[in-house]
Enzyme design. Structure first.
Site, PDB file in Angstrom:
ATOM      1  N   LYS A 138       0.816  -1.220   0.000  1.00  0.00           N
ATOM      2  CA  LYS A 138       0.000   0.000   0.000  1.00  0.00           C
ATOM      3  C   LYS A 138       0.849   1.269   0.000  1.00  0.00           C
ATOM      4  O   LYS A 138       0.490   2.251  -0.655  1.00  0.00           O
ATOM      5  CB  LYS A 138      -0.963   0.002   1.178  1.00  0.00           C
ATOM      6  CG  LYS A 138      -0.325   0.177   2.551  1.00  0.00           C
ATOM      7  CD  LYS A 138      -1.380   0.209   3.641  1.00  0.00           C
ATOM      8  CE  LYS A 138      -0.747   0.385   5.011  1.00  0.00           C
ATOM      9  NZ  LYS A 138      -0.077   1.682   5.179  1.00  0.00           N
ATOM     10  N   THR A 139       1.976   1.268   0.734  1.00  0.00           N
ATOM     11  CA  THR A 139       2.811   2.471   0.775  1.00  0.00           C
ATOM     12  C   THR A 139       3.404   2.748  -0.601  1.00  0.00           C
ATOM     13  O   THR A 139       3.464   3.894  -1.052  1.00  0.00           O
ATOM     14  CB  THR A 139       3.936   2.311   1.816  1.00  0.00           C
ATOM     15  OG1 THR A 139       3.357   2.043   3.093  1.00  0.00           O
ATOM     16  CG2 THR A 139       4.774   3.574   1.904  1.00  0.00           C
TER      17      THR A 139
ATOM     18  N   ASP B  88      -3.690   7.653   4.834  1.00  0.00           N
ATOM     19  CA  ASP B  88      -3.183   6.291   5.022  1.00  0.00           C
ATOM     20  C   ASP B  88      -3.783   5.709   6.307  1.00  0.00           C
ATOM     21  O   ASP B  88      -4.220   6.449   7.188  1.00  0.00           O
ATOM     22  CB  ASP B  88      -1.658   6.332   5.120  1.00  0.00           C
ATOM     23  CG  ASP B  88      -1.028   4.949   5.049  1.00  0.00           C
ATOM     24  OD1 ASP B  88      -1.707   4.001   4.607  1.00  0.00           O
ATOM     25  OD2 ASP B  88       0.144   4.817   5.451  1.00  0.00           O
ATOM     26  N   GLU B  89      -3.801   4.384   6.416  1.00  0.00           N
ATOM     27  CA  GLU B  89      -4.338   3.698   7.606  1.00  0.00           C
ATOM     28  C   GLU B  89      -5.732   4.237   7.953  1.00  0.00           C
ATOM     29  O   GLU B  89      -6.067   4.495   9.111  1.00  0.00           O
ATOM     30  CB  GLU B  89      -3.387   3.863   8.802  1.00  0.00           C
ATOM     31  CG  GLU B  89      -1.975   3.361   8.577  1.00  0.00           C
ATOM     32  CD  GLU B  89      -1.884   1.836   8.507  1.00  0.00           C
ATOM     33  OE1 GLU B  89      -2.926   1.161   8.619  1.00  0.00           O
ATOM     34  OE2 GLU B  89      -0.761   1.323   8.330  1.00  0.00           O
TER      35      GLU B  89
ATOM     36  N   ARG C 206       1.632 -11.286  10.128  1.00  0.00           N
ATOM     37  CA  ARG C 206       2.996 -10.762  10.337  1.00  0.00           C
ATOM     38  C   ARG C 206       4.034 -11.775   9.865  1.00  0.00           C
ATOM     39  O   ARG C 206       5.190 -11.416   9.648  1.00  0.00           O
ATOM     40  CB  ARG C 206       3.272 -10.466  11.816  1.00  0.00           C
ATOM     41  CG  ARG C 206       2.382  -9.428  12.506  1.00  0.00           C
ATOM     42  CD  ARG C 206       2.270  -8.144  11.750  1.00  0.00           C
ATOM     43  NE  ARG C 206       1.071  -8.170  10.906  1.00  0.00           N
ATOM     44  CZ  ARG C 206       0.845  -7.329   9.907  1.00  0.00           C
ATOM     45  NH1 ARG C 206       1.725  -6.416   9.601  1.00  0.00           N
ATOM     46  NH2 ARG C 206      -0.264  -7.411   9.197  1.00  0.00           N
TER      47      ARG C 206
ATOM     48  N   GLN D 168      -8.028  -4.922   9.485  1.00  0.00           N
ATOM     49  CA  GLN D 168      -6.934  -4.590  10.401  1.00  0.00           C
ATOM     50  C   GLN D 168      -7.293  -3.422  11.324  1.00  0.00           C
ATOM     51  O   GLN D 168      -6.416  -2.736  11.841  1.00  0.00           O
ATOM     52  CB  GLN D 168      -5.659  -4.275   9.612  1.00  0.00           C
ATOM     53  CG  GLN D 168      -5.140  -5.466   8.814  1.00  0.00           C
ATOM     54  CD  GLN D 168      -3.799  -5.196   8.165  1.00  0.00           C
ATOM     55  OE1 GLN D 168      -2.766  -5.092   8.833  1.00  0.00           O
ATOM     56  NE2 GLN D 168      -3.798  -5.082   6.843  1.00  0.00           N
TER      57      GLN D 168
END
Length: 720
Positions: free
Chosen positions: A32-33, A219-220, A594, A250
């Protein structure tokens, strides 16, 4: 363009979309970044959007700095002007410019958590409350919740009614707010609330900032709360573009105010909008992803997606059952040593748990097995006592506020007693001065106390006088020496504390290199906002952390321990019904994703003193498709079984930046009709150097466009 190379189909759509309102559902490990940075680069390089009209909001300083580094590497000088920051830093910038509209001085102080705790302690002492009765964190939560719900002090007293305990809490709230006003201070909640309030009261100021930022990226997005969302909607207005990136699966911070419905209902609030799902994972194996997919599908409140990967492995997720916590811990320790002997690094392995108390047996086992480890998320650099002392001394030069004064007046010890300080505080309140101002003007003290106060004032005023002529570095070093802090730590052989002060000096050097014209006040402002900055541990070690702390990280091998109902999922969350359980399931989803290569899920049988009952296997194991699980009952026992680098990196040459620099603006004129690849026909309203303000037809409106961009021309071109 090269920054579009190697994007998958959905990533490319997310970068190139022309929708005004765009929601990117970005699964774990889906890049995503990279997409967000490529999107901003596309706006600047391909569409000619002026960098100053682009805003990118994220929620940690670490993420903001990473985005800045990537964009600078990609576009070099053409990236300057893009505003990338946390939402709190954005609010500080806005309030610094316009806070006088709501009777707030521009040089207001930002309270960090320690400052807030100091005020609460003052309140307890003033009101005569027992700290055992009301913990400071719970009182801060009470105050924050009242502020967020727009409950004034007066309203809090009304709601408290005749309930004695609620009346006491309302008194603390009243004291806290009155001290804030006296200090001209805002806490992190206030930064958002006051910005939103200012925009609501002053349409002209709001419109100014709406014109400043035409392209808003968040973002987020799954982690924002209602106040943050209101601020974003204010900035968006009716004309600006809104581009949000997040993953409902998330959302794990509802206890902090995050509301999963904000991202789920985005399409209702912004119409028409487009949603693009990034579902290719570049981190984990298919067994790990399939296990996580089958788990999260049990949630009702989500956007449907199934992550997939091209990373293949026959390794399934391993579920292990143990007879005790010590059994579990020793088995994990033996496994870690086995990996180490195979040439793997401890730093590639992490132990995740729902609650901090679960680390006890692990720490004991790791010491027995001589495995180096760190508890991730320990005391942060700026929160260390010696750093807080130095920063409070520096605050005496800019604000001279009571919180900083009380921290340093006896650090090192100067023999100033509590009665003297109580009198100084009372006199300062009566005379409407700070304690430091009162100390300098008062005639109520004599003898040793007066001499001590005079020497302290000489120290502060001497350093203050040097601010305009000496670099910040020299001021800091002088303060460390003349205050006696350096001598105190050296005589006590507190070398760790001395090294931390040296690192603070390194921090100041870096800050000055980045912002040569910045003031001490601006440095202190940066520090107060830099809440997630930590020192870096060197060497090879296993990381132990809560799952919340693991958000955004990845490891080759992950152990998720304590998988018993009541522990994980947490018993309190289970009692809240479906929504509480879904939050816990999202937390499990974050934990599982993770892992890159190998995931272990462990549980312990037998009686739990925490649960006050026998443990049962967590549903978060049972909900995983059995095709992706290996169940292992381990039946044997064991007898015994930094440097923070803040230097500015040299920018590497960027082909995109070079290309932008070499372009020459065509001889456009004010009033001329031009054509843009995406926005269509427009009229040039104003030209300032190579930058033009162009009025495009509905729905695009007024845009700031760099005339050197190939996206604009004098003649209409057919788009292939």
């Amino acid at each position: 363009m090269s920054f579009l190379n190697n994007l998958n189909e959905n990533q490319m759509k997310a970068v190139m979309s022309t929708a005004r309102y765009l929601r990117i559902i970005a699964g774990a490990g889906s890049g995503k970044t990279r997409v967000l940075i490529a999107r901003i680069a596309h706006l600047i390089f391909d569409l000619g959007i002026h960098p100053g009209s682009i805003l990118a909001i994220t929620f940690t300083n670490k993420a903001a700095n990473e985005m800045k580094e990537r964009l600078n590497h990609m576009l070099a000088s053409n990236a300057s002007g893009v505003h990338i920051s946390t939402i709190h830093s954005l609010c500080v910038m806005i309030l610094r410019q316009d806070a006088t509209a709501i009777d707030l001085p521009r040089n207001f102080t930002v309270l960090d958590q320690d400052d807030q705790k100091s005020i609460i302690k003052e309140a307890y002492k003033e009101i005569g409350l027992d700290r055992q009765k009301y913990s400071i964190p719970s009182m801060l939560d009470y105050i924050g919740n009242n502020k967020g719900a727009e409950i004034t002090v007066e309203r809090a007293f009304i709601l408290a009614g005749s309930h004695y305990g609620e009346q006491e809490k309302a008194k603390v709230y009243a004291y806290y707010v009155s001290r804030q006003k006296a200090l001209f201070a805002l806490d992190f909640d206030d930064l958002l609330l006051e910005t939103v309030r200012m925009f609501g009261l002053n349409p002209d100021i709001l419109r100014k900032w709406q014109r400043r930022f035409n392209f808003i990226h968040v973002d987020e997005f799954q982690d924002i709360d209602r106040v943050q969302y209101k601020l974003i909607k204010q900035l968006a207005g009716k004309e600006n573009q809104v581009y949000v990136v997040g993953d409902p699966d998330q959302t794990i911070y509802t206890w902090r105010g995050a509301d999963v419905n904000i991202i789920l209902d985005f399409e209702k609030d912004y119409t028409p909008s487009e949603t693009i799902v990034l579902n290719q994972n570049y981190r984990s194996t298919q067994h790990i992803l399939n296990g996580a997919n089958s788990l999260i599908q049990n949630n009702q409140y989500r956007v449907k997606k199934d992550l997939f990967t091209e990373i293949r492995s026959d390794e399934k997720v391993t579920h292990c059952a143990f007879t005790s916590e010590d059994h579990e811990a020793n088995w994990i320790a033996a496994k870690l040593n086995e990996y180490k002997q195979q040439g793997k690094n401890f730093k590639d392995m992490a132990i995740l748990y729902r609650s901090n108390y679960l680390s006890r047996s692990l720490e004991k086992a790791f010491l027995d097995h001589q495995i180096p480890y760190v508890i991730y998320g320990g005391t942060r650099f700026y929160d260390r006592a010696e750093i807080k002392d130095m920063l409070s001394y520096l605050r005496m030069l800019t604000h001279g506020d009571d919180l900083a004064f009380m921290r340093v007046i006896n650090q090192p010890k100067r023999g100033i007693g509590s009665k003297t300080l109580d009198k100084l505080r009372d006199d300062a309140k009566a005379n409407k001065r700070t304690m430091y101002e009162e100390m300098k003007e008062s005639t109520a003290f004599s003898g040793k106390v007066l001499n001590t106060f005079e020497r302290f004032a000489q120290l502060i005023e001497g350093c203050k006088a040097s601010l305009k002529e000496k670099p910040l570095l020299e001021i800091l070093e002088r303060m460390a020496n003349d205050s006696g802090l350096r001598k105190m730590y050296e005589e006590a052989h507190e070398m760790d504390r001395m090294e931390n002060i040296k690192e603070l000096i390194n921090d100041v050097i870096t800050f000055q290199n980045q912002y040569p014209e910045a003031t001490l006040d601006e440095y202190l402002q940066m520090v107060s906002l830099y809440g997630d900055k930590t020192d870096l541990t060197t060497g090879d070690y296993v990381q132990l952390m809560t799952i919340h702390a693991a958000k955004g990280l990845e490891f080759d091998t992950v152990y998720v321990i304590g998988l018993s109902d009541g522990i994980f999922p947490n018993e309190r969350a289970m009692s809240e019904g479906r929504r509480g359980l879904e939050e816990e399931r999202r937390l499990a989803y974050v934990a599982y994703t993770r892992a890159k290569r190998k995931l272990y899920l462990t549980e312990v049988s037998g009686y739990s003193f925490v649960l006050m009952k026998n443990r049962t296997r967590s549903r978060f194991i049972d909900e995983i498709d059995h095709k992706h699980l290996d169940h292992v009952g381990v039946n044997y026992n064991f007898d015994q079984p930094k440097e923070l680098n803040l230097k500015v990196k040299t920018k590497e040459p960027s082909p995109f930046a070079d290309a932008m620099d070499k372009r020459k603006a065509l001889p456009y004129k004010k009033g001329e009709i031009v054509y843009h690849n995406v926005f269509g026909e427009g009229l040039i309203i104003k030209i300032d150097g190579g930058l033009a303000e162009i009025a495009f037809e509905f729905p695009h409106g007024l845009k700031k466009i760099m005339l050197a961009t190939p996206a604009i021309s004098k003649t209409k071109r057919e788009v292939s």
